[in-house]
Every structure is written in C-alpha cells, then in structure tokens.
Design a protein around this motif. Structure first.
Motif, PDB file in Angstrom:
ATOM      1  N   VAL A  99       0.838  -1.199   0.000  1.00 21.12           N
ATOM      2  CA  VAL A  99       0.000   0.000   0.000  1.00 21.12           C
ATOM      3  C   VAL A  99       0.875   1.251   0.000  1.00 21.12           C
ATOM      4  CG1 VAL A  99      -1.687   1.335   1.323  1.00 21.12           C
ATOM      5  CG2 VAL A  99      -1.932  -1.154   1.143  1.00 21.12           C
ATOM      6  N   TYR A 100       1.934   1.236   0.824  1.00 28.06           N
ATOM      7  CA  TYR A 100       2.839   2.397   0.879  1.00 28.06           C
ATOM      8  C   TYR A 100       3.538   2.613  -0.462  1.00 28.06           C
ATOM      9  CZ  TYR A 100       7.162   4.954   1.722  1.00 28.06           C
ATOM     10  OH  TYR A 100       8.213   5.839   1.621  1.00 28.06           O
ATOM     11  N   TYR A 101       4.094   1.527  -1.045  1.00 22.78           N
ATOM     12  CA  TYR A 101       4.835   1.663  -2.298  1.00 22.78           C
ATOM     13  C   TYR A 101       3.939   2.069  -3.462  1.00 22.78           C
ATOM     14  CZ  TYR A 101       9.034  -0.329  -0.202  1.00 22.78           C
ATOM     15  OH  TYR A 101      10.141  -0.548   0.586  1.00 22.78           O
ATOM     16  N   SER A 102       2.626   1.800  -3.347  1.00 21.44           N
ATOM     17  CA  SER A 102       1.718   2.194  -4.434  1.00 21.44           C
ATOM     18  C   SER A 102       1.612   3.708  -4.568  1.00 21.44           C
ATOM     19  CB  SER A 102       0.328   1.592  -4.199  1.00 21.44           C
ATOM     20  OG  SER A 102      -0.324   2.197  -3.098  1.00 21.44           O
ATOM     21  N   PHE A 103       2.036   4.435  -3.540  1.00 22.18           N
ATOM     22  CA  PHE A 103       2.027   5.903  -3.585  1.00 22.18           C
ATOM     23  C   PHE A 103       3.413   6.471  -3.875  1.00 22.18           C
ATOM     24  CE2 PHE A 103      -1.532   4.821  -0.761  1.00 22.18           C
ATOM     25  CZ  PHE A 103      -2.559   5.468  -1.425  1.00 22.18           C
ATOM     26  N   THR A 104       4.320   5.615  -4.324  1.00 23.80           N
ATOM     27  CA  THR A 104       5.684   6.060  -4.632  1.00 23.80           C
ATOM     28  C   THR A 104       6.044   5.694  -6.068  1.00 23.80           C
ATOM     29  OG1 THR A 104       6.786   3.988  -3.975  1.00 23.80           O
ATOM     30  CG2 THR A 104       6.324   5.588  -2.233  1.00 23.80           C
ATOM     31  N   SER A 105       7.201   6.170  -6.504  1.00 23.54           N
ATOM     32  CA  SER A 105       7.709   5.828  -7.844  1.00 23.54           C
ATOM     33  C   SER A 105       8.922   4.903  -7.737  1.00 23.54           C
ATOM     34  CB  SER A 105       8.094   7.110  -8.604  1.00 23.54           C
ATOM     35  OG  SER A 105       9.131   7.796  -7.904  1.00 23.54           O
ATOM     36  N   TRP A 106       8.962   4.068  -6.702  1.00 25.00           N
ATOM     37  CA  TRP A 106      10.103   3.184  -6.475  1.00 25.00           C
ATOM     38  C   TRP A 106      10.259   2.205  -7.630  1.00 25.00           C
ATOM     39  CZ3 TRP A 106      10.437  -1.831  -3.361  1.00 25.00           C
ATOM     40  CH2 TRP A 106      11.778  -2.157  -3.104  1.00 25.00           C
ATOM     41  N   ASN A 107      11.517   1.981  -8.037  1.00 24.31           N
ATOM     42  CA  ASN A 107      11.785   1.064  -9.146  1.00 24.31           C
ATOM     43  C   ASN A 107      12.085  -0.354  -8.686  1.00 24.31           C
ATOM     44  OD1 ASN A 107      14.362   1.260  -8.086  1.00 24.31           O
ATOM     45  ND2 ASN A 107      15.211   2.376  -9.822  1.00 24.31           N
ATOM     46  N   GLY A 108      12.033  -0.603  -7.377  1.00 21.31           N
ATOM     47  CA  GLY A 108      12.260  -1.947  -6.866  1.00 21.31           C
ATOM     48  C   GLY A 108      13.710  -2.290  -6.639  1.00 21.31           C
ATOM     49  N   ILE A 109      14.623  -1.377  -7.000  1.00 20.19           N
ATOM     50  CA  ILE A 109      16.064  -1.660  -6.883  1.00 20.19           C
ATOM     51  C   ILE A 109      16.747  -0.659  -5.960  1.00 20.19           C
ATOM     52  CG2 ILE A 109      18.236  -1.881  -8.147  1.00 20.19           C
ATOM     53  CD1 ILE A 109      16.549  -2.634 -10.614  1.00 20.19           C
ATOM     54  N   SER A 110      16.586   0.629  -6.255  1.00 22.92           N
ATOM     55  CA  SER A 110      17.278   1.653  -5.481  1.00 22.92           C
ATOM     56  C   SER A 110      16.680   1.792  -4.086  1.00 22.92           C
ATOM     57  CB  SER A 110      17.210   3.002  -6.209  1.00 22.92           C
ATOM     58  OG  SER A 110      15.873   3.449  -6.270  1.00 22.92           O
ATOM     59  N   SER A 111      17.477   2.360  -3.183  1.00 26.02           N
ATOM     60  CA  SER A 111      17.021   2.545  -1.811  1.00 26.02           C
ATOM     61  C   SER A 111      16.157   3.789  -1.660  1.00 26.02           C
ATOM     62  CB  SER A 111      18.220   2.641  -0.861  1.00 26.02           C
ATOM     63  OG  SER A 111      19.079   3.707  -1.252  1.00 26.02           O
ATOM     64  N   ALA A 112      16.234   4.696  -2.626  1.00 29.57           N
ATOM     65  CA  ALA A 112      15.471   5.941  -2.566  1.00 29.57           C
ATOM     66  C   ALA A 112      14.076   5.736  -3.139  1.00 29.57           C
ATOM     67  CB  ALA A 112      16.181   7.035  -3.349  1.00 29.57           C
ATOM     68  N   THR A 113      13.071   6.227  -2.417  1.00 31.17           N
ATOM     69  CA  THR A 113      11.684   6.165  -2.886  1.00 31.17           C
ATOM     70  C   THR A 113      11.104   7.571  -2.918  1.00 31.17           C
ATOM     71  OG1 THR A 113      10.911   5.798  -0.622  1.00 31.17           O
ATOM     72  CG2 THR A 113      11.292   3.836  -1.967  1.00 31.17           C
ATOM     73  N   GLU A 114      10.499   7.919  -4.042  1.00 30.88           N
ATOM     74  CA  GLU A 114       9.913   9.254  -4.192  1.00 30.88           C
ATOM     75  C   GLU A 114       8.399   9.169  -4.051  1.00 30.88           C
ATOM     76  OE1 GLU A 114       9.486  12.818  -7.528  1.00 30.88           O
ATOM     77  OE2 GLU A 114      10.732  11.045  -7.913  1.00 30.88           O
ATOM     78  N   TRP A 115       7.837   9.943  -3.137  1.00 28.85           N
ATOM     79  CA  TRP A 115       6.398   9.964  -2.900  1.00 28.85           C
ATOM     80  C   TRP A 115       5.699  10.713  -4.036  1.00 28.85           C
ATOM     81  CZ3 TRP A 115       3.348   7.646   0.710  1.00 28.85           C
ATOM     82  CH2 TRP A 115       2.028   8.074   0.812  1.00 28.85           C
ATOM     83  N   VAL A 116       4.751  10.034  -4.699  1.00 26.24           N
ATOM     84  CA  VAL A 116       4.042  10.660  -5.826  1.00 26.24           C
ATOM     85  C   VAL A 116       2.539  10.753  -5.574  1.00 26.24           C
ATOM     86  CG1 VAL A 116       5.761   9.992  -7.538  1.00 26.24           C
ATOM     87  CG2 VAL A 116       3.848   8.442  -7.032  1.00 26.24           C
ATOM     88  N   GLY A 117       2.085  10.323  -4.416  1.00 27.33           N
ATOM     89  CA  GLY A 117       0.665  10.408  -4.086  1.00 27.33           C
ATOM     90  C   GLY A 117      -0.196   9.503  -4.953  1.00 27.33           C
ATOM     91  N   LEU A 118      -1.240  10.053  -5.556  1.00 23.92           N
ATOM     92  CA  LEU A 118      -2.200   9.281  -6.352  1.00 23.92           C
ATOM     93  C   LEU A 118      -1.808   9.209  -7.831  1.00 23.92           C
ATOM     94  CD1 LEU A 118      -5.528  10.668  -4.832  1.00 23.92           C
ATOM     95  CD2 LEU A 118      -4.496   8.434  -4.387  1.00 23.92           C
ATOM     96  N   GLU A 119      -0.580   9.593  -8.150  1.00 27.84           N
ATOM     97  CA  GLU A 119      -0.151   9.643  -9.551  1.00 27.84           C
ATOM     98  C   GLU A 119      -0.224   8.273 -10.222  1.00 27.84           C
ATOM     99  OE1 GLU A 119       0.600  11.731 -12.796  1.00 27.84           O
ATOM    100  OE2 GLU A 119       0.446  12.637 -10.799  1.00 27.84           O
ATOM    101  N   ASN A 120       0.192   7.226  -9.502  1.00 30.67           N
ATOM    102  CA  ASN A 120       0.150   5.870 -10.081  1.00 30.67           C
ATOM    103  C   ASN A 120      -1.281   5.451 -10.396  1.00 30.67           C
ATOM    104  OD1 ASN A 120       2.942   5.342 -10.003  1.00 30.67           O
ATOM    105  ND2 ASN A 120       2.824   4.800  -7.835  1.00 30.67           N
ATOM    106  N   TYR A 121      -2.205   5.750  -9.507  1.00 27.86           N
ATOM    107  CA  TYR A 121      -3.605   5.389  -9.728  1.00 27.86           C
ATOM    108  C   TYR A 121      -4.203   6.177 -10.889  1.00 27.86           C
ATOM    109  CZ  TYR A 121      -3.293   2.973  -5.251  1.00 27.86           C
ATOM    110  OH  TYR A 121      -2.932   2.117  -4.238  1.00 27.86           O
ATOM    111  N   LYS A 122      -3.828   7.453 -11.011  1.00 26.84           N
ATOM    112  CA  LYS A 122      -4.292   8.260 -12.141  1.00 26.84           C
ATOM    113  C   LYS A 122      -3.781   7.690 -13.454  1.00 26.84           C
ATOM    114  CE  LYS A 122      -4.559  12.652  -9.591  1.00 26.84           C
ATOM    115  NZ  LYS A 122      -3.966  14.000  -9.435  1.00 26.84           N
TER     116      LYS A 122
END
Length: 309
Positions: free
Chosen positions: A51-74
């Motif tokens: 649920v948390y990662y669904s609001f991020t743009s994480w690529n599954g590899i890097s340690s950095a996660t960028e919060w994008v909110g509802l962008e993925n759902y849009k």
C-alpha cells in the motif's frame, strides 16, 4: 475465625483460577502464536508495504523512494489500456472457469457418491491434477495442445484437433479454461462429496417413496441441503480464477499479442520486468479491492440463498 478461613480459601481459589487461566493462555499462544507470527510477517506486513509503495515511484532496486501520491492510480485509469484489457480477460475467464469447474466437480461428486466399486480409485484419479504444480501442468498441456492435438488431427482430419489452440486468441482462452477446470475440479469434487455424505438418506428414501424423480430430488432436496458447499466452492474458484498466474504463464505467456494476459501477469511484468514497482503495487491494490468485492458479494448472495432454502 471462620471469616479468616473463608478469606484464605477465597484467595487460594483466586490464585488457582489465575494460574489455570494463565496456563490456558500459554497453551493457546503455543498453538496459535507461531502461525499468527508467520501470517503477520508473510501477509500483513507485505500488504501494508505494498500500500505504501503504491504511492511512490520506487523502481524496486534503489534505496530511494519518491512519494508521488495518487499519480500511479491516475496513470492506471487514464493511460493503461493493457491493464484494463487484462482485467477484462481475467473477468471473462473467471466466469467461464467458475461455472465449468463447479459443474464438473459437482457431477463427479454425484457420480462417486453412489455405490461404485471403483469410487475410491476414481476419487484419487480425479484429485491428482490438483496436486501437480501449475507451471508443470501448464507445460504438460502445452505439449498436448501443440504436439498431441496436431498429431491426432493429422491422423483423423477432425477440425477440433487441427486448430492452433494456443496460437489464436479465442481458442487460447478456452485452452486455459480447460486446463484450469481439469486441475481444480477434483478439489471441488472432494468438497461436494463431503457435503453429499452429510445429507440424511431418510429424506431421499422418503422422496423416492413419494414418487419424486431423480432430477426433482436433486433440485428440491439435495442442492438446498448442500448450499454451504456451493458457497465454499464458488468462493474458492472465484479467488483462484482471478489470481491465475502459473497456468497462464506456462501455457500462453499472455499471448498471442497479450490477448490472454491475466491481471497477475500484467502486474508481474509491470513490477519486475519494467521495474515500475510503485505502479505495479498500485495495480495490485486495485486488483485486491476488486477481488474482495466480487468474493464478498458472492458469499453474501449464496449465504442468503442458504437462509431462504
């Protein structure tokens, strides 16, 4: 003096009760605790992480996660036709697979609940496909569809066997339905047999004496009495059909031209092939919500039928 003795007895009884209660709690924890820990670690924590990662743009590899909110759902609702195509395929597959699997499973149960000498052997034979892993089963049936059917078609000139079963969108769909039903029908059969064996035989004998036909007995007595088994079987087949992955992957891989791509494969490719873990997590959350709605509605409807019956 009596008051002091009664007070001591009451305290002793209270201590004994507390010890007994503590022993019960410890025994419950000993049995339930390990399973509960595994459930939390394997199911609950990953779910909330998803649920948390669904609001991020994480690529599954890097340690950095960028919060994008509802962008993925849009993005899913505005610019992802392939996801909705896979969802339509999965929904259509679910309806066909649930209907066929339960009809076959219930038919087998009726047959093998009768006094057949070979019923134990047949029960084992029908249940064995459910034991075989989905990937292995898919590769076996891929060989049957591609090599076995073509060989039979060449010998008999029967058009049914001469079709490109996994090379055409329509036949590939029914190929997956056939394999799924073949695998899961034996499991449904076991549940239906258990329910049929709980039916009071005196009711069936009374119906026969009153002149009821076999079909009337089945429709008016047997089916209403085993409706809880239908509730369980429909719930299991709906959830299994929605989540189909291994059979789909090994039989067609989503082809031809993504026409048989299930939602599970679409999510897998998004997260682990395209490295869009955030977008894949968003798709999986939406998929979870849809499956939960379907299964809840199904249970509510069939439970209501049980009450009415």
């Amino acid at each position: 003096m009596n008051t002091v003795l009664e007070t001591k007895k009451a305290k002793l009884k209270s201590v004994t009760t507390k010890k007994t209660r503590m022993k019960k709690i410890l025994s419950y924890l000993a049995f339930v605790g390990p399973a509960l820990i595994f459930f939390i670690v394997i199911q609950i924590i990953p779910f909330f992480m998803g649920v948390y990662y669904s609001f991020t743009s994480w690529n599954g590899i890097s340690s950095a996660t960028e919060w994008v909110g509802l962008e993925n759902y849009k993005k899913i609702f505005t610019n992802d036709e392939r996801f909705f195509d896979s969802f339509m395929f999965t929904t259509k597959f679910m309806f066909a697979a649930v209907l066929i699997s339960n009809i076959i499973g219930f038919s087998f149960a009726l047959l093998l609940n009768s006094a057949l000498k070979t019923r134990n052997l047949l029960r084992t034979a029908f249940f064995i496909p459910n034991v075989i892993g989905g990937l292995l089963l898919g590769f076996i049936w891929q060989f049957i569809f591609v090599r076995g059917f073509s060989a039979i078609g060449e010998m008999t000139n029967i058009s049914f066997f001469q079709q490109a079963w996994l090379g055409d969108a329509q036949t590939a769909f029914w190929g997956i339905v056939i394999v799924f039903a073949w695998q899961i029908s034996g499991y449904m059969m076991v549940i239906y047999i258990a329910a049929l064996q709980g039916v009071d035989t005196s009711l069936l004998e009374a119906a026969r004496i009153d002149g009821a036909s076999t079909f009337t007995t089945l429709r008016k007595i047997i089916i209403p009495l085993i409706l809880p088994a239908f509730t369980i079987c429909f719930f299991l087949t709906i959830s299994m059909a929605f989540k189909i992955f291994d059979l789909n992957l090994s039989l067609t891989g989503g082809g031809p031209f993504n026409s048989t791509q299930s939602v599970a494969i679409n999510i897998y490719q998004e997260a682990f092939t395209n490295n869009n873990y955030g977008l894949g997590s968003a798709k999986s959350i939406l998929f979870f919500v849809v499956v939960a709605i379907f299964t809840t509605l199904q249970v509510m409807l069939t439970k209501r039928k049980e009450v009415e019956a």
